[in-house]
Design an enzyme around this catalytic site. Structure first.
Site, PDB file in Angstrom:
ATOM      1  N   CYS B  81      31.489  18.134   4.861  1.00 14.20           N
ATOM      2  CA  CYS B  81      31.411  19.057   6.000  1.00 14.20           C
ATOM      3  C   CYS B  81      32.576  20.037   5.960  1.00 14.20           C
ATOM      4  O   CYS B  81      32.696  20.812   5.020  1.00 14.20           O
ATOM      5  CB  CYS B  81      31.318  18.288   7.315  1.00 14.20           C
ATOM      6  N   HIS B 187      26.569  15.594   6.365  1.00  6.53           N
ATOM      7  CA  HIS B 187      27.311  14.338   6.486  1.00  6.53           C
ATOM      8  C   HIS B 187      26.519  13.219   5.808  1.00  6.53           C
ATOM      9  O   HIS B 187      25.619  12.650   6.430  1.00  6.53           O
ATOM     10  CB  HIS B 187      27.508  13.983   7.958  1.00  6.53           C
ATOM     11  N   GLU B 189      27.437  10.254   5.303  1.00  6.78           N
ATOM     12  CA  GLU B 189      27.695   8.998   6.018  1.00  6.78           C
ATOM     13  C   GLU B 189      26.885   8.897   7.300  1.00  6.78           C
ATOM     14  O   GLU B 189      26.882   7.870   7.964  1.00  6.78           O
ATOM     15  CB  GLU B 189      29.205   8.867   6.288  1.00  6.78           C
TER      16      GLU B 189
END
Lengths: 264, 205
Positions: B81, B187, B189
């Site tokens: 990001c 992202h 994650e």
């Protein structure tokens, strides 16, 4: 254009998870109950995003909320927003350290714009979800209510939202107190209150009882995401089934493989 | 898998990145120590917030030089990001700020003209077209959904760089790969199993 999202909202009150109906809370169970009935590591794969709100009606226990947040978000690899009573930048940071990616703000939007700007400077505006609770008055006009729906904000809802459009926030969570927990579908009339040049994503909340209500919400052009906080309507594999039915309709929701794809 | 260092410079959802990496079985540690960063073989640079503040923080702590040092010693670096944006030459959030300059592209805001009514921030899962041969996307479908939340982006035509792209009114760089330097605007994650598969690819590099 991002895909539309389905969001599950958890309401927390001093160690318990609650069902809300017109903002009156009923205790459903504690974190153990939640773990047993909603296995979040699994359920999270049926939703696009999770929101966890501390709606404690008595004195809030912030530390306990953070602990709870950490527990329910473990093993959940989806975006997580959290909030409820955030009054300091440090509290926001603490939520981010406890598993949140975004911070939900509500009351401060209407009486402490400086605090919202400070949060945005520190965390970025995309980190802030503006939550607005709306209720119709006796004449049918919408009003904004703050502090867990206990206090009305002066002025029309339209004016409140026009003011809010000037604040540095990333998303709007528009919640109907009248439809909250009733399972009779969303109140789409709330969307008409938004200024014509509204530019940030809108999450519609309050009233979803089943996947057909979600479909109605997702079908609205102004709506980017639909949320439900109904802990009982979607228990077990309810969220998974709702998502599957919506995709069969077909709504173009995000897809990803089952978790066993990670097995070597 | 080698030990992964997640760089903590006061900006970002460190915990989310850390738990995803650990879930995948890697040994991971958070660090804000330039010496550990300089010696690391695998680094993740997360980040949420303002480009200017992030660069100020990296410079003040000497982490910018440590990252350059590690990368020159062949460490694999993944920027996530804002972390990917910082790899670029210049950021325009909050005035012009020089970036790490590891990827030859500037970072600009989505402009109202190119958005054609689309909302900013760009938030949600959007399909990413993997560039042929992109190592981060090995084993993933040619188009897979990843979670984005950003208002600034790199244009996708970047010299000497493998660019996987996404579209929000205009095409933009969703992921970059240049030798041992990697970045994702989304992202991983927070992108369910698609993101975990991508992170696992990075960990296995």
């Amino acid at each position: 254009m991002p895909r539309k999202r389905i969001i599950f909202t958890l309401l927390h009150d001093r160690g318990n998870f609650m069902l809300s109906r017109n903002f009156r809370l009923q205790r459903v169970g504690n974190a153990d109950w939640l773990e047993k009935n909603y296995n979040f590591a699994e359920i999270a794969f049926a939703i696009d995003e999770l929101i966890v709100l501390d709606v404690s009606r008595g004195e809030r226990n912030f530390a306990a909320f953070c602990t709870c947040l950490e527990r329910v978000t473990r093993g959940c690899f989806a975006p997580i927003a959290a909030g409820g009573g955030v009054r300091t930048v440090e509290q926001a940071r603490q939520l981010l350290r406890s598993g949140a990616d975004k911070i939900v703000v509500n009351s401060a939007l209407h009486h402490d714009g400086a605090f919202i700007r400070r949060l945005a400077e520190d965390l970025g505006r995309q980190c802030l979800v503006a939550s607005v609770d709306l209720k119709r008055d006796a004449s049918g006009e919408f009003r904004v209510w703050i502090e867990n729906g206990a206090t009305p904000v002066e002025g029309s809802a339209r004016d409140c939202l026009a003011r809010l459009a000037q604040l540095p926030v990333g998303e709007l969570y528009l919640n109907s107190m009248d439809h909250d927990g009733t399972g009779r579908g969303y109140d789409a009339a709330m969307l008409d209150l938004l200024p014509p040049d509204w530019s940030i994503p809108v999450i519609l909340a309050g009233g979803a009882g089943n996947h057909l209500h979600m479909a109605e919400g997702l079908g609205l052009p102004q709506v980017d995401a639909v949320a439900t906080a109904h802990l009982l309507n979607f228990v077990g594999n309810g969220l998974e089934n709702a998502r599957r039915r919506l995709m069969e309709m077909p709504f173009d929701l995000a897809t990803w493989p089952q978790r066993d794809c990670l097995k070597p | 898998m080698p030990q992964v260092f997640v760089i903590d410079y006061g900006m970002g959802n460190i915990l989310s990145v850390l738990s995803a990496v650990r879930f995948l079985g890697a040994t991971a540690e958070v660090t804000s120590d330039p010496e550990s960063v300089a010696r690391a073989a695998k680094l993740i640079l997360p980040g949420v917030g303002s480009f200017r503040r992030a660069m100020e923080s990296l410079r003040a702590s000497g982490l910018d030089r440590a990252i350059h040092h590690a990368v020159h010693n062949d460490a694999k670096l993944l920027g996530i990001c804002l972390g990917m944006q910082l790899l670029g030459t210049v950021g325009t959030e909050d005035g012009e700020t020089e970036g790490l300059g590891l990827v030859n592209q500037r970072v600009d805001a989505f402009s109202p003209g190119e958005l054609a009514g689309r909302k900013v921030p760009h938030i949600g899962f959007s399909p990413v077209k993997a560039a042929p041969g992109a190592r981060l996307f090995a084993g993933l479908p040619a188009e897979a959904d990843f979670y984005f939340v950003h208002s600034y982006r790199m244009a996708p035509d970047i010299p000497d760089t493998v660019v996987s792209s996404c579209e929000h009114g205009v095409p933009f760089a969703a992921a970059v790969e240049k030798g041992n330097i990697f970045g994702t605007q989304f992202h991983p994650e927070k992108s369910q199993t698609n993101g975990l598969l991508l992170l696992r690819n990075f960990l296995r590099l």
